[in-house]
Design an enzyme around this catalytic site. Structure first.
Site, PDB file in Angstrom:
ATOM      1  N   HIS A 101      81.175   4.839  42.568  1.00 46.60           N
ATOM      2  CA  HIS A 101      80.319   5.627  41.662  1.00 46.60           C
ATOM      3  C   HIS A 101      80.339   7.131  41.958  1.00 46.60           C
ATOM      4  O   HIS A 101      79.336   7.821  41.787  1.00 46.60           O
ATOM      5  CB  HIS A 101      78.875   5.121  41.714  1.00 46.60           C
ATOM      6  CG  HIS A 101      78.681   3.740  41.172  1.00 46.60           C
ATOM      7  ND1 HIS A 101      79.527   3.162  40.252  1.00 46.60           N
ATOM      8  CD2 HIS A 101      77.713   2.808  41.411  1.00 46.60           C
ATOM      9  CE1 HIS A 101      79.095   1.942  39.942  1.00 46.60           C
ATOM     10  NE2 HIS A 101      78.007   1.699  40.641  1.00 46.60           N
ATOM     11  N   HIS A 172      74.204   3.213  34.137  1.00 40.31           N
ATOM     12  CA  HIS A 172      73.807   2.181  35.093  1.00 40.31           C
ATOM     13  C   HIS A 172      72.349   1.746  34.896  1.00 40.31           C
ATOM     14  O   HIS A 172      71.634   1.473  35.856  1.00 40.31           O
ATOM     15  CB  HIS A 172      74.018   2.681  36.524  1.00 40.31           C
ATOM     16  CG  HIS A 172      74.348   1.587  37.501  1.00 40.31           C
ATOM     17  ND1 HIS A 172      73.393   0.721  37.999  1.00 40.31           N
ATOM     18  CD2 HIS A 172      75.515   1.216  38.062  1.00 40.31           C
ATOM     19  CE1 HIS A 172      73.965  -0.120  38.845  1.00 40.31           C
ATOM     20  NE2 HIS A 172      75.261   0.149  38.893  1.00 40.31           N
ATOM     21  N   GLN A 276      81.412  -4.195  33.136  1.00 38.39           N
ATOM     22  CA  GLN A 276      80.890  -4.807  34.347  1.00 38.39           C
ATOM     23  C   GLN A 276      79.520  -5.401  34.059  1.00 38.39           C
ATOM     24  O   GLN A 276      78.603  -4.680  33.641  1.00 38.39           O
ATOM     25  CB  GLN A 276      80.771  -3.762  35.465  1.00 38.39           C
ATOM     26  CG  GLN A 276      80.480  -4.338  36.844  1.00 38.39           C
ATOM     27  CD  GLN A 276      81.747  -4.711  37.602  1.00 38.39           C
ATOM     28  OE1 GLN A 276      82.858  -4.559  37.093  1.00 38.39           O
ATOM     29  NE2 GLN A 276      81.591  -5.179  38.831  1.00 38.39           N
ATOM     30  N   GLU A 303      77.771  -2.418  32.049  1.00 40.35           N
ATOM     31  CA  GLU A 303      78.401  -1.120  32.260  1.00 40.35           C
ATOM     32  C   GLU A 303      79.782  -1.098  31.621  1.00 40.35           C
ATOM     33  O   GLU A 303      80.758  -1.585  32.196  1.00 40.35           O
ATOM     34  CB  GLU A 303      78.516  -0.843  33.755  1.00 40.35           C
ATOM     35  CG  GLU A 303      77.218  -0.980  34.530  1.00 40.35           C
ATOM     36  CD  GLU A 303      77.455  -1.134  36.014  1.00 40.35           C
ATOM     37  OE1 GLU A 303      78.035  -0.208  36.634  1.00 40.35           O
ATOM     38  OE2 GLU A 303      77.088  -2.193  36.569  1.00 40.35           O
TER      39      GLU A 303
END
Length: 340
Positions: A101, A172, A276, A303
């Site tokens: 990230h 997120h 994700q 995500e």
């Protein structure tokens, strides 16, 4: 009334996108955070469908990436290493041997410049400087949030690098459509026929068919039901923390989540090749909004992105951007409510 409302939030500002249905999304110039996402349930009661904290300081100190924009690279790069044109680069590793990230260059803790474009549209901009966390060049980031009258929050991500670099952005936010202790009874459907099989460090090894696995969510199951199957992949990640693969780079529906008690449904559409799905496996005694404690599976993330570690895969060229090839990514999170 519809229109962006601006309010002070500590050292930062909150921008409230509100439509005529009473749906409201509060976005901060800190990290581009989605701090609140209010909608109405099947009884007409107002519900906040995202996890969050009370103060900017909690977001800055938090380790769970609640609600923030993610980049320059969302997800993981193995060993923090990649090469472009036979030049090797080393990024900062902040999850064991992984770069995750964006590490210390992460855009989720930066102060973004905000501009209200119209009654329902907010544009945020920020920079990552050359050398931050090992990134090879300056990168300008631009994100547009828009809330429609159909209760659809669309996000357009853009990045303009000054030289060649890998880029992968996402959001997120942790969703919980029922304000319940966990999301295990949420019903989830994901359109992908394949997912990325990962190693013990969550680095993809190969594409695998979802058929006859707990990753076959095409017809939809409760998360609890999916996690009940004995499966080494689920054991390695302590739940779902995997990328589903899609065939198209056109805008298409990819996921649907439904909570039966509130009647709230979340639909996701994107132009990305991956998404994700993370079932909040590592939330652990996290002190959240209104002193509520978030534990395992308290929220779920959807995500949209390219593939984790794609910069080290056969299709690496597709995630390398530069002055003549800018990054673009679109996603829509649409909320519907089934009335009693």
């Amino acid at each position: 009334m519809k229109g962006i409302k601006v309010s002070d939030w500590g050292e930062y500002k909150l921008f409230s996108l509100v439509n005529n249905n009473g749906t409201q999304v509060d976005i901060s110039e800190l990290g581009g955070l989605i701090v609140n996402f209010y909608t109405h349930d099947n009884k007409g009661e107002r519900q906040n469908i995202v996890l969050g904290y009370d103060t900017p300081e909690q977001y800055l100190l938090g380790k769970c990436y609640l609600g923030c924009l993610v980049g320059p690279w969302a997800n993981r790069i193995a060993n923090g290493r990649f090469s472009i044109d036979n030049v090797d680069y080393q990024l900062e590793c902040n999850e064991g041997s992984n770069h995750l990230h964006g590490a210390s260059a992460g855009i989720g803790t930066k102060h973004w410049n905000a501009e209200c474009i119209d009654d329902a549209t907010l544009i945020l901009t920020t920079m990552v400087r050359s050398g931050q966390a090992g990134y090879p060049c300056d990168i300008e980031f631009k994100v547009k949030y828009h809330l429609s009258e159909e209760n659809a929050l669309s996000i357009n991500y853009q990045a303009i690098p000054r030289a060649l670099t890998p880029i992968n952005m996402t959001q997120h936010t942790y969703f919980n459509l029922g304000q319940t202790e966990d999301v295990l009874d949420h019903h989830i459907q994901i359109e992908g026929n394949e997912y990325l099989h990962v190693d013990a460090l969550s680095i993809p090894l190969f594409k695998a068919p979802v058929e006859d696995t707990p990753f076959d969510l095409r017809k939809g199951v409760t998360i609890r039901q999916g996690l009940s199957d004995a499966n080494e992949q689920l054991e390695n990640a302590d739940g779902y923390d995997h990328c589903w693969c899609f065939d198209s780079t056109e805008m298409k529906p990819v996921a649907r989540v439904y909570e039966k008690n509130t009647g709230i449904e979340l639909q996701v559409a994107t132009d990305q090749i991956g998404m994700q799905f993370y079932s909040g496996n590592f939330l652990n005694n996290e002190s959240g909004r209104n002193s509520k404690i978030y534990n395992k599976h308290a929220g779920l993330c959807l995500e949209t992105q390219c593939y984790p570690n794609q910069i080290n895969m056969a299709n690496k060229q597709d995630c390398i951007y530069g002055p003549n090839k800018h990054y673009q990514h679109n996603v829509i999170y649409k909320v519907l409510t089934t009335k009693d």
